[in-house]
Design an enzyme around this catalytic site. Sequence first.
Site, PDB file in Angstrom:
ATOM      1  CB  SER A 142      38.410  39.612  27.651  1.00  0.00           C
ATOM      2  OG  SER A 142      38.588  40.709  26.778  1.00  0.00           O
ATOM      3  CE1 TYR A 155      43.499  38.807  26.983  1.00  0.00           C
ATOM      4  CE2 TYR A 155      41.829  39.874  25.620  1.00  0.00           C
ATOM      5  CZ  TYR A 155      42.401  39.638  26.863  1.00  0.00           C
ATOM      6  OH  TYR A 155      41.862  40.229  27.985  1.00  0.00           O
TER       7      TYR A 155
END
Length: 266
Positions: A142, A155
Site C-alpha cells: 500500500s 494498517y
Amino acid sequence: MKAENKTIIVTGGGSGMGRELVLNLLAKGAKVAAIDINENTLQETAALAGDRNVNLSLFVTDITNRTGVEGLLEKVISKFGAVDGIINNAGIIQPFIKVNDLSYEVIERVMNINFYGTLYLIKTFLPHLLTRPEAHIVDISSMGGFLPVPGQTIYGASKAAVKLLTEGLHSELSGTNVRVTVVFPGGVRTNIMSNSGLADRMSSSTEGAQKILSADKAAAMIIAGMEQNRYRVLVGKDAKMLDLLYRLNPAYAAGLIAKKMGALLS
C-alpha cells in the site's frame, strides 16, 4: 510472466480489486483459483465471469488459518494440475482512528490478515512454484506501507511488513524461475476504504474524489506489472507522487500527509 494459459491464485477474489483481478485474468486466458472467506461474494464473482467461469475455481478459505491455507495446495493442484502464480490481494483496513484508541483485537486481526495471510500463501506454494518453468508472486502492499498515514498506522505497519517481505523474497529468489512484484496502490474505490470510513471523508472534497482510482483500472495496472516482470508497481497518480516526494524528503512528506489527515481525524 504472461497470464495466458497460466494458473493463478487470487486472494480476496470475492470483491473489490480482487474480483477485478480475477475477471481481468480470466479475460486474458488464465485459469484462476479465487480465494475468499465469503462464499456469497465468490459466487457473485463467478456469475460476473459469465462463460469464462469454466476456468475459475472457488475456494472458501480463511487465510489467517495456516492449516487451512496449507490444505489449499493439494486442492488447487488437484483442480488445475499446477499453480504458476499468486496474487496476494486479500486485506483489511483498520477503523480510521489513532493507535491509542485501537484495541489489541483489531490490531491482531489487521496483522493476521494482511501480513500472516500473505506469508502463509507464500510459504505454502513457493516450493511448488520453484518447480514450474516460470512463476510469479505478486504482493499487494500500500501507499501506506512506505508513507505514514495517521489514523491508519497499524494498517500501514502491516503493509510495510508486506513490502519488506516481498522485497526480501525478490532478492532471495534472484536467479530462480520465480519472479516477484510488490504493488503500492494509492486511493482505490473498493469496500476496504468504505469499511474504514475513509472513502466518505475523502469523497467530501473534490480533490479526494479525483484521486480515488476505480478497482478495474487498478487491477489492470497490477496485472500489466506482473506481465512485465516489474520489481514494483505504483498504482495511481497519488501513489506515484507521494513515493517520489517521500524519497526526496521523508519528513516533509510525512508532515504533509499528517496535515491532510488531521482534518479527517478531527
